[in-house]
Design a protein around this motif. Structure first.
Motif, PDB file in Angstrom:
ATOM      1  N   PRO A  16       0.831  -1.211   0.000  1.00 27.71           N
ATOM      2  CA  PRO A  16       0.000   0.000   0.000  1.00 27.71           C
ATOM      3  C   PRO A  16       0.861   1.255   0.000  1.00 27.71           C
ATOM      4  CG  PRO A  16       0.025  -0.987   2.187  1.00 27.71           C
ATOM      5  CD  PRO A  16       0.813  -1.898   1.289  1.00 27.71           C
ATOM      6  N   VAL A  17       0.411   2.239  -0.759  1.00 18.74           N
ATOM      7  CA  VAL A  17       1.109   3.521  -0.848  1.00 18.74           C
ATOM      8  C   VAL A  17       0.050   4.619  -0.760  1.00 18.74           C
ATOM      9  CG1 VAL A  17       2.528   5.005  -2.299  1.00 18.74           C
ATOM     10  CG2 VAL A  17       2.904   2.554  -2.317  1.00 18.74           C
ATOM     11  N   ASP A  18       0.262   5.582   0.137  1.00 14.53           N
ATOM     12  CA  ASP A  18      -0.658   6.711   0.248  1.00 14.53           C
ATOM     13  C   ASP A  18      -0.248   7.786  -0.744  1.00 14.53           C
ATOM     14  OD1 ASP A  18      -2.163   5.548   2.261  1.00 14.53           O
ATOM     15  OD2 ASP A  18      -0.939   6.407   3.858  1.00 14.53           O
ATOM     16  N   VAL A  19      -1.223   8.223  -1.555  1.00 18.36           N
ATOM     17  CA  VAL A  19      -0.987   9.292  -2.530  1.00 18.36           C
ATOM     18  C   VAL A  19      -2.098  10.325  -2.400  1.00 18.36           C
ATOM     19  CG1 VAL A  19       0.229   7.816  -4.180  1.00 18.36           C
ATOM     20  CG2 VAL A  19      -2.227   8.088  -4.369  1.00 18.36           C
ATOM     21  N   GLN A  20      -1.847  11.503  -2.892  1.00 15.88           N
ATOM     22  CA  GLN A  20      -2.843  12.569  -2.823  1.00 15.88           C
ATOM     23  C   GLN A  20      -3.615  12.604  -4.141  1.00 15.88           C
ATOM     24  OE1 GLN A  20      -1.295  16.493  -2.049  1.00 15.88           O
ATOM     25  NE2 GLN A  20      -3.165  17.068  -1.012  1.00 15.88           N
ATOM     26  N   ASP A  21      -4.948  12.541  -4.030  1.00 17.26           N
ATOM     27  CA  ASP A  21      -5.811  12.614  -5.198  1.00 17.26           C
ATOM     28  C   ASP A  21      -5.694  14.000  -5.819  1.00 17.26           C
ATOM     29  OD1 ASP A  21      -8.364  13.260  -6.660  1.00 17.26           O
ATOM     30  OD2 ASP A  21      -8.738  11.154  -6.212  1.00 17.26           O
ATOM     31  N   GLU A  26      -7.563  14.740  -1.370  1.00 16.50           N
ATOM     32  CA  GLU A  26      -7.610  13.768  -0.275  1.00 16.50           C
ATOM     33  C   GLU A  26      -6.494  12.739  -0.440  1.00 16.50           C
ATOM     34  OE1 GLU A  26     -11.370  11.876   0.335  1.00 16.50           O
ATOM     35  OE2 GLU A  26     -12.465  13.716  -0.115  1.00 16.50           O
ATOM     36  N   THR A  27      -6.075  12.176   0.687  1.00 15.55           N
ATOM     37  CA  THR A  27      -5.093  11.102   0.664  1.00 15.55           C
ATOM     38  C   THR A  27      -5.827   9.792   0.434  1.00 15.55           C
ATOM     39  OG1 THR A  27      -3.639  12.310   2.161  1.00 15.55           O
ATOM     40  CG2 THR A  27      -3.282   9.941   1.975  1.00 15.55           C
ATOM     41  N   ILE A  28      -5.401   9.045  -0.577  1.00 10.36           N
ATOM     42  CA  ILE A  28      -6.001   7.749  -0.866  1.00 10.36           C
ATOM     43  C   ILE A  28      -4.905   6.692  -0.897  1.00 10.36           C
ATOM     44  CG2 ILE A  28      -7.994   8.650  -2.143  1.00 10.36           C
ATOM     45  CD1 ILE A  28      -6.501   8.003  -4.730  1.00 10.36           C
ATOM     46  N   THR A  29      -5.297   5.451  -0.656  1.00  8.72           N
ATOM     47  CA  THR A  29      -4.339   4.349  -0.671  1.00  8.72           C
ATOM     48  C   THR A  29      -4.436   3.617  -1.999  1.00  8.72           C
ATOM     49  OG1 THR A  29      -4.509   4.087   1.718  1.00  8.72           O
ATOM     50  CG2 THR A  29      -3.611   2.231   0.503  1.00  8.72           C
ATOM     51  N   THR A  30      -3.308   3.469  -2.674  1.00  8.09           N
ATOM     52  CA  THR A  30      -3.225   2.652  -3.879  1.00  8.09           C
ATOM     53  C   THR A  30      -2.209   1.556  -3.608  1.00  8.09           C
ATOM     54  OG1 THR A  30      -1.480   4.016  -4.848  1.00  8.09           O
ATOM     55  CG2 THR A  30      -3.751   4.621  -5.369  1.00  8.09           C
ATOM     56  N   GLN A  79      -2.882  -6.128   5.195  1.00 11.88           N
ATOM     57  CA  GLN A  79      -3.433  -5.124   4.301  1.00 11.88           C
ATOM     58  C   GLN A  79      -2.589  -4.895   3.053  1.00 11.88           C
ATOM     59  OE1 GLN A  79      -4.029  -2.483   7.411  1.00 11.88           O
ATOM     60  NE2 GLN A  79      -5.703  -3.736   8.131  1.00 11.88           N
TER      61      GLN A  79
END
Length: 117
Positions: A16-21, A26-30, A79
């Motif tokens: 999992p990597v958190d990136v900003q949409d 918003e911060t989302i996980t990809t 996760q």
């Protein structure tokens, strides 16, 4: 005990990597590949569907036995995801629920996973 001849699937291990949409901020996980085309033995341990009112839920639990990945044992975690690369099951994704090291010390890892539907 797993032997190399029983490795019947190829999987990608995704972290999992958190990136900003870019649209909402918003911060989302990809998920991005951490290890690609890892040989694995896939065993479906349970599965089925249940009804809750009008909602139907499906749950498939599988265990992926993979060769020991020394540098990853401390990093691969709950996760994280597993993605099948076999043609017959292309695109199926599973979330890692737990990781076990069987008695064969530092030879195999068992990734206990739940299908992401």
């Amino acid at each position: 005990m797993t032997v190399a001849g029983q490795l019947n699937s190829l999987i990608n291990i995704l972290r999992p990597v958190d990136v900003q949409d870019q649209d909402t901020g918003e911060t989302i996980t990809t998920f991005e590949p951490y290890h690609r085309k890892v040989p694995a033995q896939k065993e479906d341990t349970s599965g089925g569907t249940t009804r809750r009112g009008l909602q139907v839920e499906a749950n498939v639990i599988s265990v992926f036995t993979v060769p020991w990945i020394d540098e990853s044992r401390g990093e691969i975690g709950r996760q994280w995801q597993v993605n099948l690369t076999n043609r017959s099951e292309d695109g199926l994704t599973y979330e890692i629920v737990s990781i076990r090291e069987p008695i064969d010390r530092k030879q195999w890892l068992e990734l206990h996973c739940s299908a992401v539907l």
